[in-house]
Write an enzyme that holds these catalytic residues in place. Structure first.
Site, PDB file in Angstrom:
ATOM      1  CD  GLN A  90      18.814  36.997  29.650  1.00 19.50           C
ATOM      2  OE1 GLN A  90      19.519  36.187  29.059  1.00 19.50           O
ATOM      3  NE2 GLN A  90      18.747  38.273  29.303  1.00 19.50           N
ATOM      4  CB  CYS A  96      22.694  37.354  28.689  1.00 16.74           C
ATOM      5  SG  CYS A  96      23.551  38.725  27.888  1.00 16.74           S
ATOM      6  CG  HIS A 168      22.805  35.872  24.509  1.00 16.23           C
ATOM      7  ND1 HIS A 168      22.044  36.405  25.529  1.00 16.23           N
ATOM      8  CD2 HIS A 168      22.651  34.513  24.609  1.00 16.23           C
ATOM      9  CE1 HIS A 168      21.465  35.443  26.210  1.00 16.23           C
ATOM     10  NE2 HIS A 168      21.820  34.273  25.670  1.00 16.23           N
ATOM     11  CG  ASP A 183      21.077  30.938  25.788  1.00 16.28           C
ATOM     12  OD1 ASP A 183      20.593  31.843  26.489  1.00 16.28           O
ATOM     13  OD2 ASP A 183      21.201  31.033  24.552  1.00 16.28           O
TER      14      ASP A 183
END
Length: 230
Positions: A90, A96, A168, A183
């Protein structure tokens, strides 16, 4: 991080389904749906099979420290990730939600129907790229930026409010019998133990309790959405 900064996406299955549909995902057989709680009877309400779970959670010093330790431990162990596990970094601020959607779709292409559009084009183009290069190509594609903006506008959040957030999105997927936490801020996906297509939701719920909720019992801003059968 790039200079791009998007408005945050909401944890809203209706918004998510409209978003991914615009970009070419057929949601007739699999779509995003709410997970109303982590109790057994509430998890049983989610249609099976579940292909992925998205979580929106508050970033705190406790879960950041725990996550950093887990990354270090797995890096030292020399874990080998499956080649077919798709991971993208990211680099766009507040993207996100889109990265979590991307991880959910990219790692379940065999079960999903992709019509002509962004998803099919992007995943075909980036399948052999490194996570950092995938991020650069994502930044350059106006189609997803426009769709993200439209979907963020469809939510309930007042855009006049400050867009910086401590919330997030991450995704959980199964690959070769292992549960992976995806992630885009991390160096790599985190291996979170064994799972299967039939227990992915339940194993994710246990992980969320132990690795996130129990670290911050006073926090209430946890929401889960499943990519599951319609």
């Amino acid at each position: 991080m790039s200079e791009k900064h998007w408005f945050p996406l909401e944890s809203n299955p209706e918004v998510m389904n409209n978003y991914v549909q615009k970009l070419g995902l057929n949601v007739d057989n699999f779509a995003f749906t709410d997970v109303y709680g982590l109790d057994e009877e509430l998890l049983a309400m989610v249609p099976q099979p579940v292909l992925a779970v998205l979580m929106l959670y508050p970033i705190t010093k406790e879960n950041e420290a725990e996550s950093h330790k887990d990354q270090e431990d797995q890096e030292k162990s020399g874990q080998k990730l499956p080649e077919e596990l798709y991971f993208v970094k990211q680099t766009i601020g507040n993207a996100c939600g889109t990265i979590a959607l991307l991880h959910s779709i990219a790692n379940n292409q065999n079960n999903l129907k992709l019509n002509d559009g962004f998803w099919k084009d992007y995943l075909n183009t980036t399948k052999n790229e490194l996570p950092e290069n995938r991020a650069k190509l994502l930044e350059k594609d106006d189609r997803i930026e426009v769709a993200h903006e439209e979907s963020a506008n469809d939510g309930q959040t007042n855009k006049e409010e400050h867009v910086d957030t401590d919330l997030h999105f991450i995704a959980f997927v199964e690959k070769n019998g292992t549960l992976y936490e995806m992630d885009g801020r991390k160096k790599f996906p985190l291996s979170r133990g064994t799972t299967s297509s039939s227990t992915l939701l339940y194993d994710t719920a246990k992980l969320v309790r132990s690795k996130y909720m129990n670290l911050n019992p006073e926090q209430m801003n946890f929401t889960l959405v499943a990519l599951s059968a319609v």
